[in-house]
Design an enzyme around this catalytic site. Structure first.
Site, PDB file in Angstrom:
ATOM      1  N   ASP A 500       0.837  -1.201   0.000  1.00  0.00           N
ATOM      2  CA  ASP A 500       0.000   0.000   0.000  1.00  0.00           C
ATOM      3  C   ASP A 500       0.874   1.254   0.000  1.00  0.00           C
ATOM      4  O   ASP A 500       1.654   1.473   0.929  1.00  0.00           O
ATOM      5  CB  ASP A 500      -0.874  -0.067   1.263  1.00  0.00           C
ATOM      6  N   GLY A 543      -4.892   3.248  -8.073  1.00  0.00           N
ATOM      7  CA  GLY A 543      -5.112   3.425  -9.504  1.00  0.00           C
ATOM      8  C   GLY A 543      -4.281   4.525 -10.137  1.00  0.00           C
ATOM      9  O   GLY A 543      -4.464   4.858 -11.314  1.00  0.00           O
ATOM     10  N   ASP A 564     -10.405   4.032  -1.404  1.00  0.00           N
ATOM     11  CA  ASP A 564     -11.072   3.059  -0.532  1.00  0.00           C
ATOM     12  C   ASP A 564     -12.588   3.041  -0.733  1.00  0.00           C
ATOM     13  O   ASP A 564     -13.226   4.084  -0.834  1.00  0.00           O
ATOM     14  CB  ASP A 564     -10.818   3.402   0.937  1.00  0.00           C
TER      15      ASP A 564
HETATM   16  C1  GAL Z   1      -5.515   2.252   2.829  1.00  0.00           C
HETATM   17  C2  GAL Z   1      -5.952   1.105   1.945  1.00  0.00           C
HETATM   18  C3  GAL Z   1      -6.941   0.278   2.732  1.00  0.00           C
HETATM   19  C4  GAL Z   1      -6.258  -0.248   3.975  1.00  0.00           C
HETATM   20  C5  GAL Z   1      -5.654   0.893   4.786  1.00  0.00           C
HETATM   21  C6  GAL Z   1      -4.793   0.385   5.931  1.00  0.00           C
HETATM   22  O1  GAL Z   1      -4.627   3.053   2.123  1.00  0.00           O
HETATM   23  O2  GAL Z   1      -6.506   1.590   0.757  1.00  0.00           O
HETATM   24  O3  GAL Z   1      -7.437  -0.773   1.927  1.00  0.00           O
HETATM   25  O4  GAL Z   1      -5.264  -1.159   3.601  1.00  0.00           O
HETATM   26  O5  GAL Z   1      -4.872   1.741   3.987  1.00  0.00           O
HETATM   27  O6  GAL Z   1      -4.207   1.386   6.691  1.00  0.00           O
END
Ligand code: GAL
Length: 756
Positions: A500, A543, A564
């Site tokens: 991420d 994306g 998200d």
């Molecule tokens: C976001 C991600 C989520 C989750 C979260 C965890 O950036 O899109 O799906 O993983 O971080 O902190």
């Protein structure tokens, strides 16, 4: 930083405005709060009304502060809103006891003060004893008891909001924050999570639980209409006395037909004040037929592995117990646990192996071919399983993960192909060992043990990290330790990594070139590829830079195509509306990921609540994700799986669309007047076609000829109901509920071509 000094903080008085949220009565006076003063940093003195904020920036409350001159800022900040609250506001309601402060959404955590006194808090700050928990998407509804004297009538008031933003967007966003008075009935809410719902073949009955969150007893009557959206009329009206104590709950027994388009429209009227509150309940209805007692083999029938890598494959099969499993043509190096139905061992040399799967019970046997393709491609069908984020947020721990793994099997979901158990953010220790090795925190005392626990059950184990110094939840990321972390994951027996972007974004040039977007993923992709086991690589960078065009090149197996998801139609539909761009790039081992599923009970680490998507929206969600060949990753509290959600997740004909071995995503073939038709070519020569009604009403559509695949005479099969429909004629009209779908297979299946 100060943006403007000329714009005074404005609070607008709006008469008779429509109010947000269920359970409120329209026609009440609201004060809009479109602006606030803002400063980064943290200081408790900022909560006090007399604090001097005259040098602060003036921001809109309708968009994150990043968009208003504070790019990339994460951490603490404060908003201050100055507002005159007229005493006349009290006259606009019949029960002038509670001031209602609707603060829309605040990304990620807030503590809210009125005139120096804390009146609400959502989420947890990093210094909270329980640790940080984001609630970026929760709506903030705070109520202030006017008897406390906290509200300064006909005078200035200061609403001070302490905010903590972990990453991404920060502060106020979504819609207009408002102040108004609550009515006595506003604390009454339908709690569907704790309502008992029973399904009979053609009807459903429920003991619906109503909760009164206000400390005042309610006495009145409950009227409700059973509205049939398909027929466009009220089928039945019922009315009964209804009362609920202060901060208490009451049940209401209801019964209605179990079919598409049924809404229960409730109206509770409180006797003393005459105030009323309305709630619409979209009645759930089951579409997936009951499982056959005869043996049936489900799930993905093509498996990719690299030579020498460990293999785990659980035969997903249903039928009346006991089931006896057998596998023929098992390549050397693999063994089979006939009790568990799990194939494991080491993948043989490169090549294609066709394993003969067989499952028997007293009623017969099922046989299917599993194609094991040993080469350099993984994830030949989209990963299916569960991820901890949408349920537990950062509060995930090993016991919860074990319980979810048990539930995956006990609920029967594993028997339909759901196999990955992925830990999202929140498992990492606060510091690396002296040699740089990453370890897990005290919530995960034994990663290898957890890994064996999952593998023994034929499940696969996923984990999470970031290419930056910190993850989005502010745990340790993998920067400068990519290879070391990949080695550790392999040692632990990890099968899947979600990577991420988070804090890495701040290390990228302001105008990143394509290579800058790719670099961190290329690095980890290579580190994973160097491991003696197969680790599916899931890119999460929302994306950016059209990742679908190059995710495969950096060895990604899937990539998020969006920010998200939330369990709202707004969020789901927004995602749906961009997926046609990336869909053509889908192929086996290269999956677009429109984010995890928001069905069942979700909560992101806060209080769990049933998905706010209506039943039809959930059918659309699963149908479209399947048409798109998207990874199907649940994000719900699996240990509390209700009958509707289970039914939604065990439809083998719908899952087979997602897992179709050809691995092509649907194209959006028709998009008009809030109708969309998505068409996916299947390996057996048929097409899966989703006819979506994104309008607000039940509607019918004449479908013949709208897309080439819907030609007159075509054979049609309703995949949710698993039954044939009459062949298409020039006049075929299909009826689809609001935000719902008809998912059909069109054509006749040719020779079975599993694995082609
Ligand atoms: C976001 C991600 C989520 C989750 C979260 C965890 O950036 O899109 O799906 O993983 O971080 O902190």
């Amino acid at each position: 930083m100060r943006l403007t000094t000329t714009l005074g903080t404005l609070a607008l008085l709006v008469s008779a405005a429509a109010v947000q949220g269920a359970g409120q009565t329209a026609g009440r006076t609201l004060i809009e709060l479109p602006h606030a003063r803002f400063a980064i940093g943290d200081d408790p003195a900022r909560a006090q009304p007399g604090f001097d904020d005259s040098q602060w920036a003036e921001l809109s409350t309708l968009a994150n502060y990043e968009k208003q001159g504070f790019p990339d800022y994460d951490g603490y900040s404060w908003y201050r809103i100055h507002v005159r609250i007229p005493a006349s506001l009290k006259a606009s309601v019949r029960w002038p006891q509670r001031l209602h402060m609707y603060l829309s959404s605040i990304d990620d955590v807030d503590q809210t003060y009125l005139n120096g006194v804390k009146i609400g808090e959502t989420g947890q700050f990093p210094d909270d004893p329980q640790g940080y928990a984001t609630r970026w998407n929760a709506l903030r509804d705070y109520y202030v008891d006017v008897a406390t004297g906290l509200v300064h009538w006909d005078a200035d008031n200061v609403i001070a909001v302490r905010v903590y933003d972990g990453s991404g967007g920060g502060g106020f966003y979504r819609d207009m924050p408002t102040l108004g008075m609550a009515e006595i009935v506003d604390g009454l809410q339908l709690d569907t999570a704790r309502s008992r719902i029973e399904y009979q073949p053609t009807s459903f009955s429920a003991r619906l639980k109503w909760v009164n969150t206000f400390p005042v007893a309610l006495t009145g009557k409950m009227d409700y209409d059973v509205y049939d959206a398909v027929a466009g009329k009220v089928q039945r009206h019922a009315s009964a006395p209804f009362s609920v104590g202060a901060n208490a709950e009451s049940e209401l027994a209801v019964e209605a037909p179990q079919r598409a388009g049924i809404e229960l429209r409730f109206r509770f009227t409180e006797t003393r004040t005459g105030a009323a509150t309305e709630t619409v309940y979209h009645a759930p209805y089951l579409l997936t037929p009951a499982e056959s007692p005869r043996p049936q083999i489900n799930g993905a029938l093509v498996l990719g592995a690299r030579a020498g890598s460990p293999v785990y494959y659980r035969i997903a099969a249903t039928g009346k117990a006991p089931l006896a499993y057998a596998v023929g043509a098992l390549p050397a190096g693999l063994s089979f646990d006939a009790d568990a139905g799990v194939i494991s061992g080491k993948a043989p040399a490169a090549g294609e192996y066709r394993l003969a799967l067989e499952v028997r019970n007293a009623l017969g046997k099922a046989q299917r071919t599993l194609t094991l393709r040993v080469g350099d491609q993984l994830a030949l069908t989209p990963p299916m399983g569960w991820n901890s984020w949408n349920a537990y947020g950062l509060a995930v721990d090993a016991d919860k993960v074990r319980a979810v793994a048990d539930a995956m099997i006990a609920t029967g979901l594993a028997a339909h192909g759901w196999t990955y158990i992925n830990i999202d953010d929140g498992w990492e220790s606060a510091a690396r060992a002296a040699d740089g090795t990453i370890s897990s925190n005290s919530k995960f005392p034994d990663m290898p043990g957890l890994s064996s626990y999952l593998h023994e059950r034929g499940l696969r184990f996923g984990i999470y990290s970031s290419p930056g110094p910190l993850t989005c939840g502010r745990f340790l990321g993998s920067i400068d330790h990519e290879r070391q972390d990949a080695d550790t994951y392999a040692k632990w027996g990890i099968d899947y990594l979600k990577y991420d972007l988070c804090s890495y974004e701040t290390l990228m040039p302001k105008q990143p070139a394509l290579a800058d977007h790719q670099a961190p993923y290329r690095l980890m992709g290579a580190a994973l590829a160097a491991q003696p086991r197969d680790i599916v690589f899931s890119l999460c960078q929302y994306g950016n830079a059209e990742v679908w065009k190059w995710g495969g090149e950096v060895r990604g197996n899937s990539w998020r195509t969006t920010g998200d998801i939330e369990d709202s139609w707004h969020s789901t539909k927004e995602i749906i509306d961009s997926q046609h761009l990336s869909a053509p790039y889908t192929k086996p081992g290269h999956w677009n990921d429109p984010d995890m599923l928001v069905v069942g009970e979700v909560g992101w680490g806060g209080a769990l609540h049933p998905s706010r998507l209506t039943p039809d929206e959930q059918y659309s969600h699963i149908s479209l994700w399947s048409l798109l060949a998207a990874p199907l990753l649940l994000g719900n509290e699996l240990t509390r799986l209700d009958a509707f959600t289970r039914n939604l997740l065990v439809n083998d004909e719908v899952i087979a669309v997602d897992q179709d071995p050809r691995g092509l995503a649907a194209r959006r073939a028709w998009n008009q007047d809030d109708w969309q038709i998505w068409v996916r070519e299947l390996a057996d020569g048929r097409h899966a076609v989703g006819i979506f009604n994104f309008g607000e009403q039940f509607r019918t559509l004449k479908i013949a000829g709208l897309v080439p695949e819907l030609g007159a005479g075509a054979a049609l099969r309703d995949l949710w109901r698993q039954r044939p429909l009459a062949p298409l004629t020039d006049n075929s009209n299909v009826g689809v509920p609001a935000h719902g779908v008809l998912l059909v297979a069109v054509g006749i299946a040719g020779a079975a071509s599993d694995g082609k």
